[in-house]
Design a protein around this motif. Structure first.
Motif, PDB file in Angstrom:
ATOM      1  N   PHE A  93       0.837  -1.212   0.000  1.00 52.35           N
ATOM      2  CA  PHE A  93       0.000   0.000   0.000  1.00 52.35           C
ATOM      3  C   PHE A  93       0.866   1.253   0.000  1.00 52.35           C
ATOM      4  O   PHE A  93       0.584   2.221  -0.694  1.00 52.35           O
ATOM      5  CB  PHE A  93      -0.943   0.015   1.200  1.00 52.35           C
ATOM      6  N   LYS A  94       1.930   1.241   0.815  1.00 47.02           N
ATOM      7  CA  LYS A  94       2.838   2.383   0.884  1.00 47.02           C
ATOM      8  C   LYS A  94       3.451   2.656  -0.475  1.00 47.02           C
ATOM      9  O   LYS A  94       3.474   3.805  -0.948  1.00 47.02           O
ATOM     10  CB  LYS A  94       3.935   2.150   1.914  1.00 47.02           C
ATOM     11  N   ASP A  95       3.931   1.612  -1.130  1.00 42.87           N
ATOM     12  CA  ASP A  95       4.532   1.773  -2.456  1.00 42.87           C
ATOM     13  C   ASP A  95       3.517   2.325  -3.453  1.00 42.87           C
ATOM     14  O   ASP A  95       3.836   3.210  -4.253  1.00 42.87           O
ATOM     15  CB  ASP A  95       5.090   0.435  -2.957  1.00 42.87           C
ATOM     16  N   ASP A  96       2.288   1.841  -3.399  1.00 44.23           N
ATOM     17  CA  ASP A  96       1.241   2.314  -4.294  1.00 44.23           C
ATOM     18  C   ASP A  96       0.918   3.788  -4.021  1.00 44.23           C
ATOM     19  O   ASP A  96       0.773   4.590  -4.953  1.00 44.23           O
ATOM     20  CB  ASP A  96      -0.021   1.463  -4.132  1.00 44.23           C
ATOM     21  N   ILE A  97       0.835   4.157  -2.756  1.00 48.47           N
ATOM     22  CA  ILE A  97       0.546   5.547  -2.400  1.00 48.47           C
ATOM     23  C   ILE A  97       1.671   6.466  -2.860  1.00 48.47           C
ATOM     24  O   ILE A  97       1.420   7.560  -3.375  1.00 48.47           O
ATOM     25  CB  ILE A  97       0.288   5.671  -0.887  1.00 48.47           C
ATOM     26  N   GLU A  98       2.914   6.035  -2.687  1.00 48.69           N
ATOM     27  CA  GLU A  98       4.044   6.858  -3.137  1.00 48.69           C
ATOM     28  C   GLU A  98       3.993   7.085  -4.642  1.00 48.69           C
ATOM     29  O   GLU A  98       4.252   8.200  -5.121  1.00 48.69           O
ATOM     30  CB  GLU A  98       5.370   6.211  -2.738  1.00 48.69           C
ATOM     31  N   MET A  99       3.630   6.058  -5.401  1.00 52.01           N
ATOM     32  CA  MET A  99       3.513   6.202  -6.853  1.00 52.01           C
ATOM     33  C   MET A  99       2.394   7.184  -7.202  1.00 52.01           C
ATOM     34  O   MET A  99       2.555   8.061  -8.041  1.00 52.01           O
ATOM     35  CB  MET A  99       3.251   4.839  -7.495  1.00 52.01           C
ATOM     36  N   ARG A 100       1.273   7.061  -6.521  1.00 45.45           N
ATOM     37  CA  ARG A 100       0.144   7.964  -6.772  1.00 45.45           C
ATOM     38  C   ARG A 100       0.497   9.404  -6.399  1.00 45.45           C
ATOM     39  O   ARG A 100       0.091  10.345  -7.071  1.00 45.45           O
ATOM     40  CB  ARG A 100      -1.089   7.495  -6.003  1.00 45.45           C
ATOM     41  N   MET A 101       1.261   9.572  -5.314  1.00 43.30           N
ATOM     42  CA  MET A 101       1.678  10.913  -4.921  1.00 43.30           C
ATOM     43  C   MET A 101       2.568  11.548  -5.987  1.00 43.30           C
ATOM     44  O   MET A 101       2.446  12.743  -6.274  1.00 43.30           O
ATOM     45  CB  MET A 101       2.394  10.871  -3.576  1.00 43.30           C
TER      46      MET A 101
END
Length: 92
Positions: A69-77
């Motif tokens: 989830f963290k990796d996905d959120i960082e990409m979205r950010m």
């Protein structure tokens, strides 16, 4: 991470997250799904006065999911930052 029961988790989310608008039914359904998935485990506390409480604890599988989830959120950010930067250039 500390163990939490459903109402305590809901109260924490409402207190700590800006614009958090969900109800307890969503929290309990999510916890049930996470438990069925093996991402959280639970236990009942019955030796205190008042109603029994079901406490939840994140598992190793749940911790691994958090990394995803963290990796996905960082990409979205990064995508959102690109959009905001592009928007600033257009509005100059």
């Amino acid at each position: 991470m500390d163990d939490l029961y459903g109402a305590a988790l809901l109260n924490t989310l409402q207190r700590e997250l800006p614009c958090y608008h969900t109800d307890s039914a969503v929290i309990y359904r999510s916890l049930q799904e996470l438990e069925e998935d093996g991402s959280v485990s639970s236990y009942w506390e019955t030796d205190i006065p008042g109603p029994a409480k079901k406490w939840y604890k994140i598992t190793d599988k749940g911790l691994k999911k958090l990394v995803e989830f963290k990796d996905d959120i960082e990409m979205r950010m990064k995508n959102l930052e690109f959009f905001l930067d592009s928007y600033k250039k257009l509005s100059k």
